[in-house]
Design an enzyme around this catalytic site. Structure first.
Site, PDB file in Angstrom:
ATOM      1  CE  LYS A  52      -4.270 -10.287  -6.846  1.00  0.00           C
ATOM      2  NZ  LYS A  52      -5.623 -10.169  -6.859  1.00  0.00           N
ATOM      3  CD  GLN A  96      -8.218 -12.264  -8.457  1.00  0.00           C
ATOM      4  OE1 GLN A  96      -7.358 -11.998  -7.561  1.00  0.00           O
ATOM      5  NE2 GLN A  96      -8.126 -11.317  -9.597  1.00  0.00           N
ATOM      6  CG  ASP A 119      -8.497  -6.788  -3.069  1.00  0.00           C
ATOM      7  OD1 ASP A 119      -7.632  -6.429  -3.720  1.00  0.00           O
ATOM      8  OD2 ASP A 119      -9.148  -7.947  -3.418  1.00  0.00           O
TER       9      ASP A 119
HETATM   10  N1  GUN Z   1      -9.673  -8.531 -10.120  1.00  0.00           N
HETATM   11  C1  GUN Z   1      -9.038  -7.947 -11.014  1.00  0.00           C
HETATM   12  N2  GUN Z   1      -8.042  -6.945 -10.223  1.00  0.00           N
HETATM   13  C2  GUN Z   1      -8.698  -7.325  -8.862  1.00  0.00           C
HETATM   14  C3  GUN Z   1      -8.043  -6.996  -7.546  1.00  0.00           C
HETATM   15  O1  GUN Z   1      -7.514  -5.964  -7.422  1.00  0.00           O
HETATM   16  N3  GUN Z   1      -8.541  -7.734  -6.370  1.00  0.00           N
HETATM   17  C4  GUN Z   1      -9.460  -8.679  -6.636  1.00  0.00           C
HETATM   18  N4  GUN Z   1      -9.745  -9.244  -5.362  1.00  0.00           N
HETATM   19  N5  GUN Z   1      -9.852  -8.871  -7.772  1.00  0.00           N
HETATM   20  C5  GUN Z   1      -9.385  -8.369  -8.614  1.00  0.00           C
END
Ligand code: GUN
Length: 286
Positions: A52, A96, A119
């Site tokens: 990211k 996350q 998200d």
């Molecule tokens: N953990 C696995 N996929 C994601 C996601 O798309 N966003 C977040 N915040 N955590 C995750």
């Protein structure tokens, strides 16, 4: 022979389009920034968070990294989110997942300002999607819609079957396909005759977390098959991870008209759409 839907290529196109938009915004004096919070050091999460940050750098979005220790309390995390909510120089907040067991994920998601919820997990974002109002959309299903559209596939009027009903993929996927005028069915572990339902699908989206579960027997001739799963099956002689999806690719590919590979299908789209949400945040926050 199915058309291979190249998620790596399509995600690169999206990121390049976003890079231009970000440059144009910067020329107007607007900088975009994303706060990424990780609690603990789960290996997979660290890889995702790293990717990211890299995507932010590529596009020209400023990323603020918060790497917090495993022992961080729920109150401390909520306080950080509160501070980031109040900061005018922070456009997006991403926590996350998964979080350590002593922290209530729902509480944390609800603490994020819906205008910064890149998200798309906040109940307000989910609600807005279900009634067709403005808001952030969960990145993986939003990426799947882009994959389908940019491959020249029309969703309107199609029989769409989603296998899996998670809050992050299955449910928002169903809503998005409905928004595109698909006729949508959602299947799950209690579906009585799964094969009979998936066999009807013109567009089949599989997100069940079971390696190679969907074989050719589940797929109608000429269907578009989207595989959301990713599983590590071992390591090759050269030391590379061997990955597979929820779909038995070799078995389904000869039957489908189009199919996403694993890796290189849905996976790269999630981050591209996160970047898209960060850019859209500027509009939503106006
Ligand atoms: N953990 C696995 N996929 C994601 C996601 O798309 N966003 C977040 N915040 N955590 C995750």
């Amino acid at each position: 022979m199915a058309k291979i839907i190249d998620g790596k290529l399509i995600s690169k196109q999206i990121k390049d389009e976003l890079k231009e938009k970000v440059a144009a915004l910067r020329a107007e004096g607007k900088e975009i920034s994303l706060a990424v919070i990780q609690v603990g050091n789960d290996g997979a999460s660290s890889v995702y968070v790293g990717n990211k940050k890299k995507a932010c750098e590529y596009i020209g979005i400023k990323s603020l990294a918060y790497e917090l220790p495993e022992e961080t309390t729920e109150a401390e995390l909520l306080e950080l989110i509160g501070n980031l909510n109040n900061r005018a120089d922070v456009n997006g907040i991403l926590v996350q997942l998964p979080l350590p067991g002593h922290i209530d994920e729902d509480k944390v998601i609800k603490a994020i300002d819906p205008l910064k919820d890149v998200d798309g997990f906040h109940p307000q974002s989910v609600g807005a999607l279900s009634i067709g109002q403005k808001g952030f959309v969960s990145c993986t299903p939003a990426g799947i819609i882009e994959l389908i559209k940019r491959s020249g596939i029309d969703i309107s009027g199609k029989e769409c079957v989603v296998v899996g009903r998670s809050n992050i993929v299955g449910k928002p996927m169903a809503m998005l396909l409905l928004r595109e005028n698909g006729t949508v069915t959602v299947c799950h572990s209690r579906t009585a005759d799964l094969k009979a339902v998936t066999k009807r699908a013109d567009i089949l989206v599989v997100a069940i977390g079971k390696p190679k579960f969907i074989t050719g027997e589940y797929v109608k001739d000429g269907a578009v098959v989207i595989d959301v799963g990713i599983h590590r099956m071992g390591v090759s002689e050269s030391g590379k991870a061997i990955l597979c999806g929820d779909v038995d690719y070799d078995d389904v590919e000869p039957i489908a008209s189009a199919i996403t590979p694993v890796p290189g299908g849905v996976g790269p789209m999630t981050i591209a759409m996160l970047m898209n949400n960060c850019v859209e945040s500027v509009e939503l926050q106006k």
